[in-house]
Enzyme design. Structure first.
Site, short mmCIF file in Angstrom:
data_model
loop_
_atom_site.label_atom_id
_atom_site.label_comp_id
_atom_site.label_asym_id
_atom_site.label_seq_id
_atom_site.Cartn_x
_atom_site.Cartn_y
_atom_site.Cartn_z
CG ASP A 87 18.32 18.33 -34.54
OD1 ASP A 87 18.56 19.43 -34.50
OD2 ASP A 87 18.57 17.53 -35.48
CB CYS A 110 4.30 -0.53 1.94
SG CYS A 110 3.34 -1.68 2.81
CG ASP A 135 17.14 24.48 -33.69
OD1 ASP A 135 17.20 25.62 -34.06
OD2 ASP A 135 17.57 23.35 -34.14
CB CYS A 175 -0.73 0.03 1.33
SG CYS A 175 0.13 0.14 2.92
CG ASP A 225 18.81 22.75 -30.65
OD1 ASP A 225 18.52 23.92 -30.75
OD2 ASP A 225 18.58 21.93 -31.46
#
Length: 771
Positions: A661, A25, A460, A22, A665
């Protein structure tokens, strides 16, 4: 680390933990981990029963941490990558099933006892009270003993859990009934059926819950099955031998037949075929593989035989790293999950407190305010040892103390922190698995939560909105375009410049073969000059201004085209043979396929879109206008630090994502609320991002964001249900409706509802697969 390495450091460890039932826990495990001096952060997942811990040093003494958890009642071990499939098979399934069968058999006998007691069944022995006492004893010290043991251990550690509540409830009911059986003069009814029925329903609920939770990891299991066990090794003498994939080494050759799963990351050295990569990247179109093409493990060879050279094996392959990334993502908590876990962690303390308060209230005050709640007419029946075993706790109480004991026990057995603990991790597990199947890798539940509340996205240009590679888009000025292309390609053959690559790619596309070039001279920033086989005059390839400075004239039509192309931001390459201008090549970066549809879908979702690029103004403006951006939504000629400053200003207006990419960036990806990298981008862009879109499909971004919003909706639904159940059940169990409506909540029915509550949140999470 290769470009496929996504986010794995030596300081992070994934560990398997047993015994968690639970939210309490989860809270106890987290506190144990965080209190260790070498642990910087810990994320615990109740669904996968794992914890991801970030450690201060590379050599942390992980055994000490595992021992601390085991001593706390949660046996733990470090996850070994190859054990993933075994983990999903749930090796404790049969033991759980055996306990459930015993518990349900005892429950069946308890029901038969009730029927015999009521005269509906002619079995005198099973209708007697000692028989029910024996059933309760077997239930407690049989299938219920592990619950009692874990609950007692958690109590000693002052970290109460669901097992603590169940253990206290059933043992209290058992002891109170035993006292009433041995000393009838105390005036309490017996309710031996409560422990039997409660344990039966609790174990049934947990079994069904675990079965449902296994389904939440189905997507990850399917990913793991993409890795074949065997491979066809090509020996030096050409002989082919089948070997274990784990025995392969980089540099060896493997044969792939049509229909084979690729067992390793490698490079094609012989053959041509189509490769189905949808299982890895979600890309529906196959990859056309030829010598020099890199292929990843888990992909499917569709058409013909291939020979590949092994590059990465086992845990170093792209597939293994994707699986590990998703496992870690499922363990990393969302802020809303941390809140739920904190509530669930303190829930047990609250329930015990409410139980004590209920006991004191009804013992000292409640029966004086509402004396009618006591079943005074039942005294004679009590003395005759006729115990109503069907009644809920409190319905046959004859004394204030008896009522107080029964209602305080009812509070303990009705409480359910399980649903609270499961509400968030089940949904995150399903969402992460579904996303991974489609090639979207979220870093964790916190990333999904951020993605669901995005207001702005910054793109970008190069490699994001465009494909990132310059291409020849047109040729002007000569009727024999192939001749112009042949001369320019001949000089560009030995150049590594991106423009040279564009020219050579166009020549290859048109079937034009370059000639032998000699005496080639490079003028940096200007162009190339040299001699070409079979051409008497010197050939020049470069920017128009440089050729004009060499005395080469441009016609009015070419000058007009130059002016137009400059305004559009195209790169222009002029080609001359001697003093004769052959024409010009227009070179540009093409838009990524489907990008306009992607942007329109994002705008319809109410997200503001912007462009920040390092490219020149003309090129960025042209691309932006073509895609529906206004000039105020575009930034150009920005260095990485300038892009970062712009992003910080934009963040002040709401949550912002950055899509990129490239290396330039990376700072902006790290600074944004949500960094999104295209999977074909650079390693550093992927490592600093929160969401990686594998393959080359940016059109999946709107779908990924939509999934994040659906995920958060499911989490909120689960939390409302989990909180709602307890807010309704606990007051009824405590007797709030007893004086006016004579309404009590039977603990066996409450246990069944408790199980349904947990199963409901898991099934609601699984419904995410259908959306």
């Amino acid at each position: 680390m290769s470009s496929k390495d996504l986010l794995f450091t030596q300081k992070s460890f994934l560990i398997d933990i047993e015994g968690m039932k639970c939210g309490g826990c989860v809270r106890s495990v987290e506190q144990t981990l965080i209190n260790h001096p070498n642990v910087l952060a810990a994320n615990v997942n109740l669904v996968s029963k794992t914890a991801l811990i970030d450690l201060e040093t590379a050599d942390p003494g992980i055994d000490e941490i595992l021992k601390a958890l085991t001593d706390r009642g949660f046996p733990a071990r470090e996850r070994v990558a190859s054990e993933f499939t075994e983990k999903l098979d749930n090796e404790g399934w049969w033991e759980q099933w055996r306990q459930l069968m015993v518990a349900l058999t005892l429950l069946l006998f308890s029901v038969l006892g009730h029927l015999a007691e009521g005269g509906q069944l002619n079995l005198a022995i099973v209708g007697r009270l000692p028989f029910h006492a024996a059933l309760a004893t077997v239930a407690l010290f049989g299938p219920g003993f592990p619950i009692l043991k874990r609950g007692f251990k958690a109590t000693l550690k002052l970290s109460p859990t669901m097992d603590t509540l169940v253990g206290l409830g059933v043992s209290s009911a058992y002891l109170a009934s035993l006292i009433s059986l041995v000393w009838p003069e105390v005036g309490w009814p017996c309710f031996f059926n409560e422990p039997v029925m409660l344990l039966g329903f609790v174990l049934l609920g947990r079994f069904l819950e675990d079965r449902a939770r296994c389904r939440t990891n189905l997507a990850l299991k399917q990913l793991a099955k993409l890795q074949p066990d065997k491979a066809r090794l090509v020996l030096e003498n050409g002989e082919i031998r089948e070997v274990r994939v784990g025995a392969l080494k980089p540099g060896e050759k493997v044969q792939l037949l049509a229909g084979d799963r690729i067992p390793v990351d490698g490079c094609v050295i012989e053959g041509n075929s189509a490769i189905d990569i949808s299982g890895i990247t979600g890309e529906p179109l196959p990859l056309e593989a030829s010598p020099g093409t890199n292929v990843t493990s888990g992909s499917l060879n569709l058409e013909s035989n291939l020979i590949i050279e092994v590059q990465q094996v086992g845990v170093k392959t792209a597939l293994a790293r994707i699986i590990k990334l998703v496992e870690e993502a499922q363990t990393r908590q969302a802020p809303i999950q941390r809140l739920a876990d904190r509530v669930a962690g303190n829930f047990c303390y609250g329930v015990v407190t409410l139980s004590i308060a209920t006991f004191v209230f009804w013992w000292k005050l409640g029966t004086k305010l509402w004396p009618e709640v006591l079943n005074v007419s039942g005294q004679g029946l009590m003395h005759n040892h006729i115990h109503n075993l069907h009644s809920p706790l409190g319905s046959n109480a004859e004394t204030p103390l008896g009522l107080a004991i029964q209602l305080s026990i009812a509070v303990l057995v009705v409480a359910c922190p399980c649903a609270l603990g499961l509400a968030t991790p089940t949904v995150v597990t399903v969402a992460s698995g579904q996303a991974a199947k489609k090639g979207w890798l979220f870093r964790g539940g916190d990333v999904i939560e951020k993605a669901s509340s995005l207001k702005q996205i910054i793109f970008d240009k190069t490699g994001t909105l465009t494909i990132g590679r310059p291409l020849v888009i047109n040729i002007f000025g000569t009727k024999n375009q192939d001749h112009l292309l042949k001369l320019s390609a001949s000089l560009e053959t030995n150049s590594r410049h991106p423009i040279a690559h564009a020219v050579l790619q166009e020549a290859q596309k048109r079937g034009v073969t370059p000639l032998e070039a000699s005496n080639t001279k490079t003028y940096p920033g200007l162009g190339l000059e040299g001699n070409v086989e079979g051409i008497a005059e010197t050939v020049l390839v470069g920017n128009p201004e440089w050729l004009q400075s060499k005395g080469i004239g441009f016609s009015k039509s070419i000058q007009s085209k130059l002016k137009e192309s400059i305004n559009l931001g195209h790169t222009i390459i002029a080609v001359a043979e001697g003093k004769n201008l052959l024409g010009i090549l227009l070179i540009d970066d093409k838009l990524r396929p489907g990008i306009d549809v992607t942007l329109n879908r994002l705008r319809k979702q109410g997200i503001k879109l912007l462009i920040l690029s390092g490219d020149r103004k003309e090129a960025v403006i042209r691309i932006g206008q073509k895609l529906g951006f206004q000039e105020k939504e575009i930034g150009w000629k920005l260095l990485p630090d300038e892009k970062l400053k712009k992003l910080k200003l934009i963040k002040e207006k709401g949550n912002v994502a950055m899509v990129g990419d490239g290396i330039n960036d990376a700072p902006a990806l790290a600074e944004s609320d949500l960094g999104i990298a295209v999977g074909t981008g650079t390693q550093i862009a992927q490592e600093t991002s929160d969401l990686v879109l594998l393959g080359d499909r940016l059109e999946s971004l709107p779908e990924a964001l939509l999934l994040s919003r659906r995920t958060m909706n499911k989490i909120k639904q689960n939390l409302i249900w989990a909180f709602g159940y307890n807010l309704i059940a606990l007051p009824i169990a405590a007797g709030i409706m007893l004086p006016k409506f004579s309404l009590l909540l039977s603990p066996p029915i409450a246990a069944l509802l408790m199980a349904i509550s947990s199963i409901t949140v898991v099934l609601n999470a699984l419904s995410l697969k259908a959306t």
